[in-house]
Design an enzyme around this catalytic site. Sequence first.
Site, short mmCIF file in Angstrom:
data_model
loop_
_atom_site.label_atom_id
_atom_site.label_comp_id
_atom_site.label_asym_id
_atom_site.label_seq_id
_atom_site.Cartn_x
_atom_site.Cartn_y
_atom_site.Cartn_z
N PRO A 137 0.68 -1.30 0.05
CA PRO A 137 -0.06 0.20 -0.13
C PRO A 137 0.93 1.25 -0.03
O PRO A 137 1.63 1.46 0.85
CB PRO A 137 -0.91 -0.14 1.37
CG PRO A 137 -0.12 -1.22 2.14
CD PRO A 137 0.83 -2.15 1.20
N HIS A 138 0.57 2.16 -1.13
CA HIS A 138 1.65 3.30 -1.18
C HIS A 138 0.58 4.32 -1.84
O HIS A 138 -0.36 3.86 -2.73
CB HIS A 138 2.87 3.07 -1.76
CG HIS A 138 2.73 2.75 -3.45
ND1 HIS A 138 2.54 1.28 -3.73
CD2 HIS A 138 2.95 3.36 -4.39
CE1 HIS A 138 2.49 1.24 -5.05
NE2 HIS A 138 2.79 2.64 -5.49
#
Length: 310
Positions: A137-138
């Site tokens: 997740p980014h």
Amino acid sequence: MTARPWHGGELRWNAETEDWTVLAPSRGSRPHSAAGAACPFCPGPAEDTPPETWRLPGGDVGWRVRAVPNRYALSDRHEIVIESPRHDWDLATGTDGEVADVLGAWQHRHRALRPATAQVVVFRNHGLAAGISLAHPHSQIAGLPVLSAETRRELETARVHHRDRGRLLAGEQLEAALSDGKRIVFADDHVVAYTPFAPIAAYEVRILPHRAGPDFAAAGAEEIRATARCLRTILAALRAELGDPAYNVVVRTAPTGYETAPFLAWSLQLVPRLETPAGLELATGVPVTTVSPEHAAARLRTLVGMADVG
Ligand SMILES: [Zn+2]
């Protein structure tokens, strides 16, 4: 023919659209995560990022959110915000506090990357159809040396509207959604989420505080907490409705130098990627969507537990 060298690539001016194209050959070599492959963003021996520029300390591994330069950068001011040490974390399933930490990181890095840019864009891609290349997740923050045609047009529209009518265009859009009621997805004392009257895609949602200022990076902690709670709630509803669709979230905020402009209000724009743009969109720039914003809002409202209207 106008072109300027830019960060290992080139910016080329399109005289027909009066807009820029970014040629970024180095981004073609960025990795795409394969099942079982070591993740460069996970803490541990396989971690592989440029030296971090910022961290929110805490947690089991010493950080809860961190920012690093993007190795496959679009510009010399392009960072990745690694939203969690956990590979399987997600905005839709995190806690409100964790999501608020991510939004706080966006604010911090937006301010840090702003000098010597024309605009700083914050965006999150989720799912293959939305352009994701690594599963961890980014989100991303990039400073651009030019204003896009869309940004220039929106600035001028908002400025002229405010000059001629003495009112914020974004405020009027919000009031129209509130008085109609059928396009409200979520509302509390701090923020409102609604589907736009003329959406660019099915299930598009705008989220903004009742009294949003021009500059997202200057929003107060309470506004950010409320926005985070609203975003997480709506992403969870989208999952329930559509089964983890691809989407983009972007921060709509004042370009550099317009941070105190009285005619602007920041918002989050959530655009699910359910439909593929085709010939009509290409020929005219006019979006086509098969789901009315009233229907989308009614579905999402049920899932977030808001009372129905109308
Ligand atoms: Zn990972």
